[in-house]
Enzyme design. Structure first.
Site, PDB file in Angstrom:
ATOM      1  N   ASP A   1      -8.416 -23.418  77.812  1.00 23.40           N
ATOM      2  CA  ASP A   1      -7.655 -22.533  78.669  1.00 23.40           C
ATOM      3  C   ASP A   1      -7.498 -21.203  77.936  1.00 23.40           C
ATOM      4  OD1 ASP A   1      -6.182 -21.673  80.813  1.00 23.40           O
ATOM      5  OD2 ASP A   1      -4.302 -22.523  80.096  1.00 23.40           O
TER       6      ASP A   1
ATOM      7  N   ARG B   1      -3.448  -4.957  82.914  1.00 18.91           N
ATOM      8  CA  ARG B   1      -2.590  -4.712  84.064  1.00 18.91           C
ATOM      9  C   ARG B   1      -2.080  -3.282  83.916  1.00 18.91           C
ATOM     10  NH1 ARG B   1       3.166  -7.666  85.641  1.00 18.91           N
ATOM     11  NH2 ARG B   1       3.304  -6.816  87.743  1.00 18.91           N
TER      12      ARG B   1
ATOM     13  N   LYS C   1       8.373   3.475  87.321  1.00 18.75           N
ATOM     14  CA  LYS C   1       7.132   2.817  86.911  1.00 18.75           C
ATOM     15  C   LYS C   1       6.726   1.849  88.008  1.00 18.75           C
ATOM     16  CE  LYS C   1       8.848  -1.304  84.483  1.00 18.75           C
ATOM     17  NZ  LYS C   1      10.296  -1.240  84.668  1.00 18.75           N
TER      18      LYS C   1
ATOM     19  N   THR D   1     -10.109 -20.601  82.993  1.00 19.10           N
ATOM     20  CA  THR D   1      -8.784 -20.032  83.184  1.00 19.10           C
ATOM     21  C   THR D   1      -8.500 -19.767  84.646  1.00 19.10           C
ATOM     22  OG1 THR D   1      -7.370 -18.138  82.645  1.00 19.10           O
ATOM     23  CG2 THR D   1      -9.733 -17.727  82.766  1.00 19.10           C
ATOM     24  N   GLY D   2      -7.238 -19.776  84.992  1.00 18.63           N
ATOM     25  CA  GLY D   2      -6.825 -19.424  86.340  1.00 18.63           C
ATOM     26  C   GLY D   2      -6.686 -17.938  86.541  1.00 18.63           C
ATOM     27  N   ASP D   3      -6.884 -17.162  85.474  1.00 17.13           N
ATOM     28  CA  ASP D   3      -6.714 -15.714  85.557  1.00 17.13           C
ATOM     29  C   ASP D   3      -7.897 -15.065  86.250  1.00 17.13           C
ATOM     30  OD1 ASP D   3      -5.088 -13.521  85.113  1.00 17.13           O
ATOM     31  OD2 ASP D   3      -4.663 -14.134  83.047  1.00 17.13           O
TER      32      ASP D   3
END
Length: 977
Positions: A339, A521, A476, A585-587
């Site tokens: 993971d 991000r 922001k 990975t779930g990303d």
């Protein structure tokens, strides 16, 4: 996160799940009420209908199950049969020894695994001890196990969701679903239906799931599924249905046990046949002695102790081994499926990139995790913090990160932080610039806050500068913040209208895309000064639209979950060891791709561009992307098994994984005859952890993952896996050494005893060259301690520089070693028997010398038996040193000689005691003639010494032949040239 508008393009049908329905529809189906909830009476009926909200199979430690696992193996079964036969013929001495051997192994194995399971039980905690529900219009707190479908739940920051629920109301709700989806960033929740089939769990943003944690905001939802019907329950059920598999070593040892049992029966049959099937007690005892000579009584105990010691070593290195055989299994691992979040990465969001106008390149911010120390660099050039802060634009950007922020930091280096992961990252960045919120708030006072919402996708705070009595707005958020910016700040602090620079927005967009490709991000930072006079009303009456307009763009901040420092080196060590590392990975794909390149799973971007050839899968159904090294679950999952098997290589990175994706990956590796390990910490990892050959869970992960694994890393460090693999390889290498030592001893004993069938006394009975007690003494007292010393030999320096070994324990070379060394010892020992009786003795074999203690008639036999005993004993003691390396000469350091001769203190002690203690049995009255059936030696010691020299020379010659003619490298070490 996938755009909701894209998901809504697919029409819904009756097969859609709760996420595709409005919450009013869900409430209607469940016959509940959004305001009043369930009645207490109906809740009781539903609890009886659906059962308690808990997972099955998560009970307390079962000692009987652990005990049964210790005795359920082939070698123990063979020893038990030998024990029963010994007692059946009233040979209580041999039977008693076998009882001790079986009991010792069982107790050691049981205690080790029981302690590990008790530790796991202590670590295991309830996922959600209580829940807030509305029943009959009244909010009440109940045990999470009493929650039923149709219950209306309320939750806020810090609460753990007790069941799968459909959201009805949200207020800035964000839920940490990393344990279920693998995503490092909390999921922003909405209420609107999400239409479409095959929507992944991570994209069902109108649902909350059992065992996930509320990271921000609050919400209200209706329970849709409980217990085993939840997503976690489905995973747990899949785990329970996955059968446990034996390791390579277990399978080989079981096979060896059955083969040895067959050989023992054949040898016993030979004994009876030679004696014309005269089943008297003496012949039966001889047959048992020969059978005992075949069976390595000490092997199973040595393996258990060596593995237990390995477990203790790994515990010091932060790895909790739940099953003794797990460490040995690691040596065969060819592929590690890992993971990303919290395993290869730190599981902590960090500001790594800052871009602002007027600079050719972005700032790179260093530092690990929540440490508040870090440096600034641009294009590889270090920049002092003081110098960077001279730029008013950068200073204001840092101020915004610190002040437009609700996170608190007490002691970041110790993990004492509180707040949303993104805001913690921004606050830590400000601390690195020596401008943390506590410092700035000495001169600035917060007067108004407009929190982040899923509608506006931004957050703003208004501060009053105490000395100048000036109001400052800090904002922001996502790229929508750009739409409310009119100006851009220059390095001097002067403002320039964005509309005057036609290229500005284009440059910002390009920079955003570049940062996104790096898996960052991206947040937009903006600012402005304001006054109550300009707004026309006091601050307390300001609305969001009054504040969030006419802002000044300050820059972009890139945040990500950074890799652990050790990850890159650990992945490199895996590659050197012939182990392929996969990231599942779930990303998102961009994030996974960036991390994979950084830790070395994939080549750096500059290197990877060299390969541009398009590869595909045979067949028309699906075409694999240009490089099958990187895929998403939506690309991998539709492929059939045939199409997956047709890929040149399995993907090194799979993004947006589901639990089924990971299981399919393990299955694909197994079809390619690979030995797979799975690492992970989330509930979504549990099925593949169970199905993998070795499951490795993270200590900070879910309880479901821990109970599905063989090893738990208490420090959550991927580098510990490499240490565990090295330890597994060391153990396996040492197991080969002491297997050669013990089994060659058994082969030698069989040769001696089979040869003994040809020597018959006056009554026609065969005479034992070795008595049964001598055999047990050789196997357990003299042979086992040196074998145990071989089990703790240190690892070779090249242990992680060779490929995994999948051929099992008994290779052709190892079998040859056992037979050759066994033949050397057996023939030389039997030669001593012949020389003492016939060459230097009178050839008298006496009468009933197998059972009688009459020294007069059996003196020659007793002295010959003692000579065989000592020659055999000293040969196998020397053979222990011989086995420290199965190819290198004893004259070399690698072969265990020179400076390493005394390095293994247990070896020195066991050889010394093993050489001395048998001598005592020769000269102690009664013990020598009454029990061991032997007599003290005089001139025979010369034969013993000559035998040792001959055995040494034969061993060195055999190793020389191996080095000369066997070109393949030794499994775990290499011979120095």
């Amino acid at each position: 996160m996938v755009d909701i508008r894209e998901l809504m393009e697919v029409p819904c049908d009756e097969s859609c799940s709760n996420h595709s329905k409005s919450f009013e529809e869900v409430i209607k189906v469940l016959d509940s009420n959004s305001e009043l909830g369930l009645s207490n009476a109906k809740a009781e009926r539903l609890l009886k209908q659906y059962g308690r909200n808990e997972l099955k199979g998560q009970g307390a430690v079962n000692p009987w199950k652990i005990l049964l696992a210790q005795v359920a193996n082939g070698l123990t079964a063979v020893l038990t049969i030998a024990m029963v036969v010994s007692f059946a013929v009233k040979d209580y001495g041999e039977g008693g020894v076998l009882v001790l051997v079986i009991a010792f192994n069982t107790i050691v194995g049981f205690m080790q695994e029981y302690r590990a399971e008790k530790t796991m039980d202590a670590l295991r905690k309830m996922a959600s001890p209580s829940a807030k529900v509305i029943r009959e219009g009244i909010q009440q707190r109940i045990s999470s196990t009493d929650v039923v479908p149709g219950d209306v739940l309320t939750f806020e920051v810090g609460d753990i969701i007790p069941a799968d629920c459909r959201l009805m109301e949200v207020l800035n709700l964000e839920v940490d679903e990393a344990l279920l989806t693998g995503e490092s960033v909390p999921s922003i929740k909405l209420v609107e239906p999400i239409l479409g089939k095959d929507v992944s769990i991570g994209d069902r943003i109108n649902m909350v799931y059992s065992s996930t944690t509320v990271a921000k905001g609050r919400g209200r939802a209706i329970v849709a599924s409980t217990g085993m019907s939840t997503e976690i329950g489905k995973i747990s059920n899949a785990i329970n249905e996955t059968p446990a598999q034996l390791t390579l070593l277990q399978r080989r040892l079981n096979m060896m046990a059955y083969v040895l049992m067959v050989i023992a029966l054949i040898l016993a049959l030979i004994v009876f046949a030679v004696n014309k099937f005269d089943f008297n007690t003496e012949i039966i005892i001889y047959a048992i002695a020969l059978a005992i000579g075949v069976i390595p009584e000490g092997l199973i105990a040595v393996i258990t102790i060596v593995q237990a010691l390995g477990v203790r070593r790994m515990a010091k290195q932060h790895a909790l081994v739940r099953k003794l055989v797990a460490l040995e299994s690691l040596q065969a691992v060819t592929n590690i499926c890992s993971d990303k979040t919290g395993t290869l990465t730190q599981g902590k969001m960090v500001v790594t990139n800052v871009w602002f106008p007027g600079h050719d390149s972005e700032y790179i911010i260093s530092g690990q995790g929540y440490e508040t120390k870090g440096d600034i660099s641009a294009q590889g050039r270090a920049i002092a913090t003081e110098t960077a802060l001279e730029d008013l634009n950068f200073r204001k950007l840092v101020e915004c990160c610190a002040l437009c922020n609700t996170a608190n930091i007490v002691e970041a280096s110790q993990g004492n932080v509180w707040g949303d992961p993104t805001e913690i990252a921004l606050q830590v960045f400000a601390y690195k610039m020596q401008m943390g919120k506590p410092i700035l708030r000495k001169t600035k006072k917060p007067v108004e806050e407009f929190p982040f919402s899923s509608d506006t996708k931004r957050m703003s705070m208004v501060y009053l500068t105490k000395l100048e009595d000036v109001l400052e707005v800090y904002s922001k958020g996502a790229e929508v913040v750009l739409t409310i910016c009119d100006d851009v700040m220059e390095r001097t602090g002067n403002l320039r209208n964005i509309s005057e620079d036609g290229e500005f927005m284009k440059n910002v967009t390009v920079q955003q895309e570049e940062m996104a490709k790096q898996g960052l991000r991206v947040l937009v930072i903006a600012y402005r000064q304001e006054s109550e006079r300009a707004i026309g009303k006091p601050v307390c009456k300001w609305k969001r639209e009054d504040v969030e307009s006419n802002l000044t763009f300050l820059g972009l901040v890139g945040i990500r979950d950074t890799p652990r420092i050790e990850s890159k080196e650990s992945v490199s060590q895996c590659h050197q060891a012939g182990i392929t590392v996969h990231m599942l990975t779930g990303d998102h794909k961009a994030t996974a791709l960036s991390i994979a390149r950084e830790v070395g799973i994939l080549e750096p971007l500059s290197a990877s561009k060299r390969s541009t050839s398009k590869r595909g899968v045979k067949g028309d159904a699906h075409v694999v992307p240009m490089s099958s090294s990187v895929m998403t679950a939506t690309e991998f999952d539709p492929l059939s098994e045939k199409e997956v098997d047709a890929l040149d290589e399995l993907p090194l990175v799979i993004a947006r994984c589901t639990p089924s994706t990971k299981v399919r990956m393990i299955d694909a590796l197994h079809r390619r005859k690979k030995y797979a390990a799975m690492t992970g910490d989330g509930v979504n990892d549990a099925p593949s952890l169970k199905k993998a050959d070795v499951g490795i869970a993270m200590g900070a992960g879910s309880d479901v993952a821990k109970t599905s694994s063989e090893i738990v890393l208490t420090d959550n460090n991927f580098a510990t896996i490499v240490q565990a693999v090295a330890e597994g390889r060391r153990i396996f290498s040492n197991i080969k050494k002491f297997v050669v030592h013990l089994l060659s001893t058994n082969v030698g004993q069989v040769i001696v005893l089979l040869g003994g069938l040809a020597f018959k006394d006056g009554s026609g009975m065969s005479v034992f060259p070795l008595s049964p007690v001598q055999i047990l003494f050789l196997n357990l007292i003299t042979g086992t301690p040196p074998a145990m010393a071989l089990g703790i030999e240190r690892a070779s320096s090249t242990v992680m520089q060779v490929r995994p070994y999948l051929k099992g324990l008994f290779t052709n070379e190892l079998i040859a070693d056992i037979l050759v060394y066994g033949t050397f010892t057996g023939v030389l020992a039997l030669l001593n028997w012949v020389l003492v009786i016939y060459a230097f003795g009178n050839g008298d074999l006496g009468s009933q010398c197998n059972t009688s203690s009459n020294l007069g008639a059996c003196v020659t036999v007793f002295r010959a038996r003692a000579t065989v005993q000592m020659a055999f004993t000293w040969m196998i003691l020397f053979h222990a040193y011989n086995c420290r390396h199965l190819r290198a000469s004893l004259f070399t350091t690698e072969g265990g000689g020179r400076s390493r001769f005394f390095a293994n203190k247990l070896m020195v002690a066991s050889v010394f005691l093993g050489a001395v203690v048998p001598v005592l049995t020769l000269y102690i009255p009664v013990l020598n003639t009454g029990i061991f059936k032997q007599e003290g030696l005089t001139w025979e010691w010369i034969l013993v010494g000559i035998t040792m020299v001959v055995f040494f020379l034969l061993s060195e010659f055999y190793k020389l032949l191996k080095r000369r003619f066997i070109t393949t490298p030794y499994t775990m070490t290499r011979v120095r040239k």
